[in-house]
Design a protein around this motif. Structure first.
Motif, mmCIF file in Angstrom:
data_model
loop_
_atom_site.group_PDB
_atom_site.id
_atom_site.type_symbol
_atom_site.label_atom_id
_atom_site.label_comp_id
_atom_site.label_asym_id
_atom_site.label_seq_id
_atom_site.Cartn_x
_atom_site.Cartn_y
_atom_site.Cartn_z
ATOM 1 N N ASN A 39 36.909 105.327 -75.936
ATOM 2 C CA ASN A 39 35.565 106.041 -75.733
ATOM 3 C C ASN A 39 35.745 107.322 -75.951
ATOM 4 O O ASN A 39 34.808 108.231 -75.403
ATOM 5 C CB ASN A 39 35.324 106.058 -74.194
ATOM 6 C CG ASN A 39 36.458 106.416 -73.263
ATOM 7 O OD1 ASN A 39 37.493 106.552 -73.807
ATOM 8 N ND2 ASN A 39 36.102 106.915 -72.036
ATOM 9 N N ALA A 40 36.459 107.758 -77.140
ATOM 10 C CA ALA A 40 36.617 109.070 -77.525
ATOM 11 C C ALA A 40 35.255 109.827 -77.667
ATOM 12 O O ALA A 40 35.078 111.209 -77.278
ATOM 13 C CB ALA A 40 37.447 108.898 -78.869
ATOM 14 N N THR A 41 34.415 109.133 -78.402
ATOM 15 C CA THR A 41 33.083 109.758 -78.482
ATOM 16 C C THR A 41 32.558 110.166 -77.365
ATOM 17 O O THR A 41 31.997 111.352 -77.210
ATOM 18 C CB THR A 41 32.098 108.755 -79.597
ATOM 19 O OG1 THR A 41 32.877 108.524 -80.953
ATOM 20 C CG2 THR A 41 30.826 109.604 -79.834
ATOM 21 N N SER A 42 32.458 109.367 -76.579
ATOM 22 C CA SER A 42 31.576 109.789 -75.153
ATOM 23 C C SER A 42 32.607 110.741 -74.387
ATOM 24 O O SER A 42 31.992 111.611 -73.833
ATOM 25 C CB SER A 42 31.651 108.401 -74.232
ATOM 26 O OG SER A 42 30.901 107.532 -74.667
ATOM 27 N N ILE A 43 33.712 110.877 -74.358
ATOM 28 C CA ILE A 43 34.625 112.022 -73.848
ATOM 29 C C ILE A 43 34.435 113.419 -74.547
ATOM 30 O O ILE A 43 34.176 114.182 -73.733
ATOM 31 C CB ILE A 43 36.479 111.517 -74.109
ATOM 32 C CG1 ILE A 43 36.790 110.315 -73.290
ATOM 33 C CG2 ILE A 43 37.165 112.778 -73.864
ATOM 34 C CD1 ILE A 43 38.155 109.847 -73.484
ATOM 35 N N VAL A 44 34.410 113.208 -75.835
ATOM 36 C CA VAL A 44 33.985 114.572 -76.566
ATOM 37 C C VAL A 44 32.502 115.154 -76.012
ATOM 38 O O VAL A 44 32.342 116.222 -75.861
ATOM 39 C CB VAL A 44 34.286 114.536 -78.056
ATOM 40 C CG1 VAL A 44 33.666 115.918 -78.706
ATOM 41 C CG2 VAL A 44 35.549 114.154 -78.279
ATOM 42 N N ARG A 45 31.692 114.052 -76.207
ATOM 43 C CA ARG A 45 30.236 114.483 -75.795
ATOM 44 C C ARG A 45 30.159 115.097 -74.236
ATOM 45 O O ARG A 45 29.523 116.076 -74.078
ATOM 46 C CB ARG A 45 29.322 113.148 -76.113
ATOM 47 C CG ARG A 45 27.796 113.267 -75.915
ATOM 48 C CD ARG A 45 27.155 112.155 -76.047
ATOM 49 N NE ARG A 45 27.063 111.564 -77.442
ATOM 50 C CZ ARG A 45 27.771 110.485 -77.474
ATOM 51 N NH1 ARG A 45 28.261 109.768 -76.557
ATOM 52 N NH2 ARG A 45 27.566 110.020 -78.784
ATOM 53 N N GLY A 46 30.751 114.345 -73.469
ATOM 54 C CA GLY A 46 30.759 114.672 -72.199
ATOM 55 C C GLY A 46 31.431 116.230 -71.852
ATOM 56 O O GLY A 46 31.058 116.909 -71.094
ATOM 57 N N PHE A 47 32.642 116.414 -72.405
ATOM 58 C CA PHE A 47 33.133 117.484 -72.572
ATOM 59 C C PHE A 47 32.300 118.540 -72.926
ATOM 60 O O PHE A 47 32.084 119.752 -72.376
ATOM 61 C CB PHE A 47 34.560 117.451 -73.423
ATOM 62 C CG PHE A 47 35.273 118.611 -73.254
ATOM 63 C CD1 PHE A 47 36.330 118.662 -72.386
ATOM 64 C CD2 PHE A 47 35.307 120.003 -74.095
ATOM 65 C CE1 PHE A 47 37.124 119.816 -72.386
ATOM 66 C CE2 PHE A 47 36.085 121.005 -73.952
ATOM 67 C CZ PHE A 47 36.919 120.973 -72.880
ATOM 68 N N LEU A 48 31.618 118.441 -73.987
ATOM 69 C CA LEU A 48 30.793 119.568 -74.705
ATOM 70 C C LEU A 48 29.490 119.750 -73.676
ATOM 71 O O LEU A 48 29.136 121.090 -73.502
ATOM 72 C CB LEU A 48 30.263 119.168 -76.045
ATOM 73 C CG LEU A 48 31.062 119.086 -77.177
ATOM 74 C CD1 LEU A 48 30.587 118.346 -78.434
ATOM 75 C CD2 LEU A 48 31.394 120.570 -77.614
ATOM 76 N N ILE A 49 29.055 118.759 -73.140
ATOM 77 C CA ILE A 49 28.062 118.936 -72.129
ATOM 78 C C ILE A 49 28.512 119.670 -70.871
ATOM 79 O O ILE A 49 27.715 120.649 -70.463
ATOM 80 C CB ILE A 49 27.457 117.693 -71.706
ATOM 81 C CG1 ILE A 49 26.659 116.939 -72.868
ATOM 82 C CG2 ILE A 49 26.412 117.524 -70.625
ATOM 83 C CD1 ILE A 49 26.245 115.438 -72.898
ATOM 84 N N GLU A 50 29.564 119.262 -70.476
ATOM 85 C CA GLU A 50 30.252 120.067 -69.283
ATOM 86 C C GLU A 50 30.378 121.438 -69.595
ATOM 87 O O GLU A 50 29.986 122.446 -68.858
ATOM 88 C CB GLU A 50 31.239 119.368 -68.709
ATOM 89 C CG GLU A 50 32.038 120.268 -67.820
ATOM 90 C CD GLU A 50 33.284 119.557 -66.922
ATOM 91 O OE1 GLU A 50 33.536 119.941 -65.753
ATOM 92 O OE2 GLU A 50 33.795 118.561 -67.446
ATOM 93 N N ALA A 51 30.901 121.745 -70.788
ATOM 94 C CA ALA A 51 31.402 123.135 -71.251
ATOM 95 C C ALA A 51 30.113 123.930 -71.261
ATOM 96 O O ALA A 51 30.011 125.108 -70.958
ATOM 97 C CB ALA A 51 32.110 123.175 -72.396
ATOM 98 N N ALA A 52 28.893 123.419 -71.987
ATOM 99 C CA ALA A 52 27.723 124.080 -72.137
ATOM 100 C C ALA A 52 27.169 124.539 -70.823
ATOM 101 O O ALA A 52 26.459 125.486 -70.548
ATOM 102 C CB ALA A 52 26.791 123.265 -72.947
ATOM 103 N N ALA A 53 27.527 123.466 -69.696
ATOM 104 C CA ALA A 53 26.807 123.806 -68.354
ATOM 105 C C ALA A 53 27.494 124.665 -67.390
ATOM 106 O O ALA A 53 26.937 125.277 -66.682
ATOM 107 C CB ALA A 53 26.437 122.387 -67.801
ATOM 108 N N ASN A 54 28.853 124.678 -67.761
ATOM 109 C CA ASN A 54 29.727 125.266 -66.701
ATOM 110 C C ASN A 54 30.638 126.357 -67.115
ATOM 111 O O ASN A 54 31.262 127.034 -66.516
ATOM 112 C CB ASN A 54 30.685 124.044 -65.904
ATOM 113 C CG ASN A 54 29.799 123.313 -65.278
ATOM 114 O OD1 ASN A 54 28.668 123.770 -64.497
ATOM 115 N ND2 ASN A 54 30.029 122.173 -65.398
#
Length: 117
Positions: A39-54
């Protein structure tokens, strides 16, 4: 190949480009894709979304006439030690991804000579 490049802040619709570039960065280190988590793609996507938000993600895209050819990501991160200064007076930044498409590397000129802003 034209020498015209433009750097701009990444927008929310650039998410998939940033994900693709981050995974391609590992490819450039000759890490086989089968070594990635499924699930590497999902991990990176989630990391970017969290980093943008927090974490005050800063992400940038470099474009050429062929499209996006490079990107960079940085963010404010949590201190590894007790932080006693107010946030308005001290932040810790971290650059965690810089990717340049192989065809656009080693062009023999300084990037500053090629970039329009």
């Amino acid at each position: 190949m034209s020498n015209a490049y433009a750097i701009r802040p990444a927008a929310s619709d650039d998410l998939e480009i940033l994900v693709e570039h981050y995974l391609a960065l590992w490819d450039s280190y000759d890490v086989p894709r089968e070594h990635h988590k499924p699930n590497a793609t999902s991990i990176v996507r989630g990391f970017l979304i969290e980093a943008a938000a927090n974490f005050e993600l800063g992400a940038f895209i470099c474009e050429h006439e062929s499209g996006p050819v490079a990107s960079a990501c940085c963010q404010v991160r949590r201190s590894p030690y007790p932080e006693v200064l107010q946030e308005s007076h001290r932040k810790i930044g971290y650059i965690w991804s810089v990717y340049i498409n192989a065809e656009h590397q080693k062009q023999g000129q300084r990037w500053g000579d090629k970039i329009s802003r």
